[in-house]
Scaffold this motif. Structure first.
Motif, PDB file in Angstrom:
ATOM      1  N   THR A 155      51.052  -7.542  23.559  1.00 11.62           N
ATOM      2  CA  THR A 155      50.740  -8.798  21.555  1.00 11.62           C
ATOM      3  C   THR A 155      49.782 -10.012  22.491  1.00 11.62           C
ATOM      4  O   THR A 155      49.149 -10.258  21.885  1.00 11.62           O
ATOM      5  CB  THR A 155      52.233  -9.534  20.786  1.00 11.62           C
ATOM      6  OG1 THR A 155      52.856  -9.808  21.970  1.00 11.62           O
ATOM      7  CG2 THR A 155      52.999  -8.026  20.553  1.00 11.62           C
ATOM      8  N   ARG A 156      49.783  -9.615  24.085  1.00 16.61           N
ATOM      9  CA  ARG A 156      48.881 -11.002  24.081  1.00 16.61           C
ATOM     10  C   ARG A 156      47.290 -10.240  24.575  1.00 16.61           C
ATOM     11  O   ARG A 156      47.041  -9.112  24.476  1.00 16.61           O
ATOM     12  CB  ARG A 156      49.780 -10.886  25.793  1.00 16.61           C
ATOM     13  CG  ARG A 156      48.444 -12.200  26.447  1.00 16.61           C
ATOM     14  CD  ARG A 156      49.471 -12.153  27.601  1.00 16.61           C
ATOM     15  NE  ARG A 156      48.954 -13.174  28.818  1.00 16.61           N
ATOM     16  CZ  ARG A 156      49.651 -13.616  29.714  1.00 16.61           C
ATOM     17  NH1 ARG A 156      49.854 -12.199  30.187  1.00 16.61           N
ATOM     18  NH2 ARG A 156      49.082 -14.394  30.567  1.00 16.61           N
ATOM     19  N   SER A 157      46.160 -11.208  24.223  1.00 22.03           N
ATOM     20  CA  SER A 157      45.112 -10.816  24.883  1.00 22.03           C
ATOM     21  C   SER A 157      44.537 -11.412  25.142  1.00 22.03           C
ATOM     22  O   SER A 157      44.924 -12.344  25.721  1.00 22.03           O
ATOM     23  CB  SER A 157      44.176 -11.428  23.084  1.00 22.03           C
ATOM     24  OG  SER A 157      44.801 -13.272  23.323  1.00 22.03           O
ATOM     25  N   ARG A 158      42.884 -10.685  25.942  1.00 24.97           N
ATOM     26  CA  ARG A 158      42.166 -11.577  26.769  1.00 24.97           C
ATOM     27  C   ARG A 158      41.488 -11.300  27.267  1.00 24.97           C
ATOM     28  O   ARG A 158      40.599 -10.170  26.154  1.00 24.97           O
ATOM     29  CB  ARG A 158      43.282 -10.508  28.357  1.00 24.97           C
ATOM     30  CG  ARG A 158      42.673  -8.903  28.476  1.00 24.97           C
ATOM     31  CD  ARG A 158      42.971  -8.520  29.449  1.00 24.97           C
ATOM     32  NE  ARG A 158      42.380  -6.866  28.698  1.00 24.97           N
ATOM     33  CZ  ARG A 158      40.679  -6.624  29.870  1.00 24.97           C
ATOM     34  NH1 ARG A 158      40.531  -7.597  30.680  1.00 24.97           N
ATOM     35  NH2 ARG A 158      41.173  -5.410  30.266  1.00 24.97           N
ATOM     36  N   SER A 159      40.309 -11.919  27.320  1.00 21.88           N
ATOM     37  CA  SER A 159      39.151 -12.032  27.198  1.00 21.88           C
ATOM     38  C   SER A 159      38.329 -12.600  28.511  1.00 21.88           C
ATOM     39  O   SER A 159      38.549 -13.595  28.848  1.00 21.88           O
ATOM     40  CB  SER A 159      38.233 -13.654  26.311  1.00 21.88           C
ATOM     41  OG  SER A 159      37.127 -13.005  26.060  1.00 21.88           O
ATOM     42  N   THR A 160      37.532 -11.349  29.415  1.00 19.91           N
ATOM     43  CA  THR A 160      36.491 -11.803  30.803  1.00 19.91           C
ATOM     44  C   THR A 160      35.455 -12.686  29.529  1.00 19.91           C
ATOM     45  O   THR A 160      34.534 -12.227  29.166  1.00 19.91           O
ATOM     46  CB  THR A 160      36.586 -11.091  31.163  1.00 19.91           C
ATOM     47  OG1 THR A 160      38.126 -10.353  32.210  1.00 19.91           O
ATOM     48  CG2 THR A 160      35.941 -10.987  32.901  1.00 19.91           C
ATOM     49  N   ASN A 161      34.496 -14.259  30.786  1.00 25.59           N
ATOM     50  CA  ASN A 161      33.863 -14.652  30.397  1.00 25.59           C
ATOM     51  C   ASN A 161      32.566 -13.649  31.109  1.00 25.59           C
ATOM     52  O   ASN A 161      32.567 -13.002  31.873  1.00 25.59           O
ATOM     53  CB  ASN A 161      34.406 -15.523  30.373  1.00 25.59           C
ATOM     54  CG  ASN A 161      34.859 -16.883  29.782  1.00 25.59           C
ATOM     55  OD1 ASN A 161      35.190 -16.591  28.542  1.00 25.59           O
ATOM     56  ND2 ASN A 161      35.411 -17.759  30.484  1.00 25.59           N
ATOM     57  N   LEU A 162      31.791 -13.739  29.835  1.00 25.40           N
ATOM     58  CA  LEU A 162      30.516 -13.610  30.594  1.00 25.40           C
ATOM     59  C   LEU A 162      29.905 -14.518  31.676  1.00 25.40           C
ATOM     60  O   LEU A 162      29.602 -15.889  30.446  1.00 25.40           O
ATOM     61  CB  LEU A 162      29.089 -13.163  29.147  1.00 25.40           C
ATOM     62  CG  LEU A 162      29.485 -12.569  28.448  1.00 25.40           C
ATOM     63  CD1 LEU A 162      28.664 -11.770  27.108  1.00 25.40           C
ATOM     64  CD2 LEU A 162      29.162 -10.446  28.881  1.00 25.40           C
ATOM     65  N   THR A 163      29.235 -14.196  32.493  1.00 26.07           N
ATOM     66  CA  THR A 163      28.706 -16.049  32.969  1.00 26.07           C
ATOM     67  C   THR A 163      27.029 -15.809  33.604  1.00 26.07           C
ATOM     68  O   THR A 163      26.636 -14.546  32.984  1.00 26.07           O
ATOM     69  CB  THR A 163      29.888 -15.652  34.441  1.00 26.07           C
ATOM     70  OG1 THR A 163      28.811 -14.296  35.345  1.00 26.07           O
ATOM     71  CG2 THR A 163      31.195 -15.929  33.843  1.00 26.07           C
ATOM     72  N   THR A 164      26.582 -17.018  34.401  1.00 30.78           N
ATOM     73  CA  THR A 164      25.384 -16.337  34.495  1.00 30.78           C
ATOM     74  C   THR A 164      25.478 -16.155  35.937  1.00 30.78           C
ATOM     75  O   THR A 164      24.254 -15.606  35.516  1.00 30.78           O
ATOM     76  CB  THR A 164      24.463 -18.132  34.245  1.00 30.78           C
ATOM     77  OG1 THR A 164      26.181 -18.801  36.177  1.00 30.78           O
ATOM     78  CG2 THR A 164      24.679 -19.344  33.739  1.00 30.78           C
ATOM     79  N   ALA A 165      25.879 -15.365  36.338  1.00 36.17           N
ATOM     80  CA  ALA A 165      26.261 -14.383  37.321  1.00 36.17           C
ATOM     81  C   ALA A 165      25.655 -13.476  37.034  1.00 36.17           C
ATOM     82  O   ALA A 165      25.001 -12.104  36.630  1.00 36.17           O
ATOM     83  CB  ALA A 165      27.350 -14.799  38.367  1.00 36.17           C
ATOM     84  N   ASP A 166      26.633 -13.041  35.689  1.00 30.66           N
ATOM     85  CA  ASP A 166      26.519 -11.731  35.208  1.00 30.66           C
ATOM     86  C   ASP A 166      24.558 -11.469  35.122  1.00 30.66           C
ATOM     87  O   ASP A 166      24.788 -10.422  34.376  1.00 30.66           O
ATOM     88  CB  ASP A 166      27.442 -11.330  33.326  1.00 30.66           C
ATOM     89  CG  ASP A 166      29.094 -11.488  33.768  1.00 30.66           C
ATOM     90  OD1 ASP A 166      29.128 -10.651  34.923  1.00 30.66           O
ATOM     91  OD2 ASP A 166      29.039 -12.276  33.459  1.00 30.66           O
ATOM     92  N   MET A 167      24.508 -12.527  33.517  1.00 29.92           N
ATOM     93  CA  MET A 167      22.663 -12.641  33.404  1.00 29.92           C
ATOM     94  C   MET A 167      21.927 -11.753  34.312  1.00 29.92           C
ATOM     95  O   MET A 167      20.979 -11.969  35.169  1.00 29.92           O
ATOM     96  CB  MET A 167      22.975 -14.149  32.734  1.00 29.92           C
ATOM     97  CG  MET A 167      21.399 -13.763  32.033  1.00 29.92           C
ATOM     98  SD  MET A 167      20.923 -15.655  31.992  1.00 29.92           S
ATOM     99  CE  MET A 167      20.307 -16.342  33.869  1.00 29.92           C
TER     100      MET A 167
END
Length: 413
Positions: free
Chosen positions: A81-93
């Motif tokens: 039931t837990r959620s996770r979210s990996t952020n998009l970053t300027t390094a990804d860009m």
């Protein structure tokens, strides 16, 4: 009996009962007009959607964060039931600009956003629909053009200059219909002052979404005054080198981000919206809508055809003695069939021609906010269909008349 004489007899039969012929013709008229207008509405809707999507760019991909269920707790147990979210970053860009790993990516732009932003100018106030902090590359990717003023530059991003580019809707809400007057004025965004450098050209509303209800400010200023300095991004706008390599560009983006985020296709923490796929889906949907509208119109045309058959059967019954006399003096079966088929054709073709005219007139006006667009093939098809209706629905009554025995017809009262 030749064709000209059969036509004369048929025309006499049509004119003998003017009101009945007019009402029968009206059924065909309504059916043909409905086909043309409804198919024109479908075509108009389809073209409007395609044009709206084209304004937003057809070779654009948008990478957004996605929150997924799952993950493991401190003890290693699965937390369903837990959620996770990996952020998009300027390094990804920055990684997406690699010419080796992403050769089909032409340009990228970071996007940060904030909710509940209100713009004010003098006594006017407007709740902004879309707030974007980004770099100048965003405008070319989003296919934005200027109606007045200028865009902010990379120097504005570097210097964190409080400059803003606003959409047509925002400009009208703040300064009125003469939107160019907003250029150079100082407006407030949640109490923070910004100088308007430019007003974007209106793209037009698409349903519940208004792409013109937008303010765009330099990324550094958005992070300083609204979102806080962080490498996290709300999304990344990506422009492929052309619409032909959209899928290749998407695969390259997925390959790069999968490696950076340590995910696979089964558990990606981001989503990619492909404008080309949106266009394909929209086209498929509007095609289905057009087919359904055409089917509805075809039903009314079928009803009109049944009306033609009904009237022709009544006509045969009323003129039984006339048929008997003609056959008694030597009229052939083919001449009887020809007379009633031509009579049916006259009614249907006249109804078809009038229906085409009404269809053109009806398509000249917007219907439910959509401007119908008549397709020429529907006009020719409608004309041919009206003639086919006259033949198909006239065959049975004509054969019934031709099969009458002269002696029975003469005795009919």
């Amino acid at each position: 009996m030749n064709i000209a004489e059969s036509f004369r007899f048929a025309l006499t039969g049509v004119l003998a009962n003017k009101m009945r012929s007019i009402l029968t013709t009206l059924g065909i008229l309504i059916g043909i007009a409905a086909v043309i207008i409804l198919l024109a509405v479908g075509a108009g809707t389809s073209n409007a959607i395609k044009a709206q999507i084209a304004k937003l760019g057809t070779n654009v991909l948008t990478v957004s964060r996605q929150t997924t269920a799952g993950g493991r707790g401190p003890t290693g147990a699965v937390a369903g039931t837990r959620s996770r979210s990996t952020n998009l970053t300027t390094a990804d860009m920055a990684a997406l600009t690699d010419p080796v790993l992403a050769p089909d990516v032409d340009a990228v732009a970071p996007v940060v956003s904030a909710a509940n932003v209100t713009s004010t100018y003098q006594d006017a106030s407007h709740a902004v629909g879309t707030f974007v902090g980004t770099t100048p590359q965003y405008f070319s990717i989003a296919n934005d053009t200027l109606a007045a003023g200028s865009l902010f530059t990379d120097a504005d991003v570097t210097a964190s200059n409080p400059t803003v580019v606003i959409g047509d809707t925002v400009a009208q809400a703040l300064v009125g219909s003469r939107t160019s007057a907003a250029v150079g004025q100082t407006i407030a965004l949640n109490g923070q002052n910004f100088v308007v450098s430019g007003v974007l050209t209106a793209k037009g509303s698409s349903g519940f979404n208004d792409p013109d209800d937008i303010v765009v400010i330099p990324l550094s200023v958005a992070q300083d005054k609204f979102t806080g300095y962080s490498p996290s991004l709300a999304s990344i706008s990506v422009q492929a080198r052309s619409s032909d390599v959209m899928n290749q560009a998407q695969n390259e983006i997925q390959s790069i981000l999968d490696a950076r985020h340590s995910v696979t296709s089964a558990n990606r923490d981001y989503v990619i919206r492909n404008q080309a796929q949106v266009l394909t889906t929209a086209t498929s949907t509007t095609t289905t809508l057009t087919v359904l509208l055409g089917a509805v119109a075809a039903i009314s045309l079928l009803v009109g055809g049944i009306g033609v058959m009904n009237i022709m059967l009544v006509t045969v019954t009323e003129r039984t003695r006339e048929i008997g006399i003609r056959k008694a003096i030597g009229a052939s079966r083919s001449s009887i069939v020809g007379q009633f088929l031509i009579e049916s054709l006259i009614i249907s073709v006249i109804g078809g021609i009038l229906g085409i005219a009404v269809g053109f007139i009806g398509s000249a006006f917007p219907i439910l906010g959509t401007q119908p667009q008549v397709q020429w093939w529907t006009v020719w098809v409608s004309f041919l269909v009206s003639g086919a209706i006259g033949l198909i629905f006239g065959i049975y009554p004509a054969n019934k008349a031709a099969k009458l025995r002269p002696i029975d017809a003469l005795r009919y009262e």
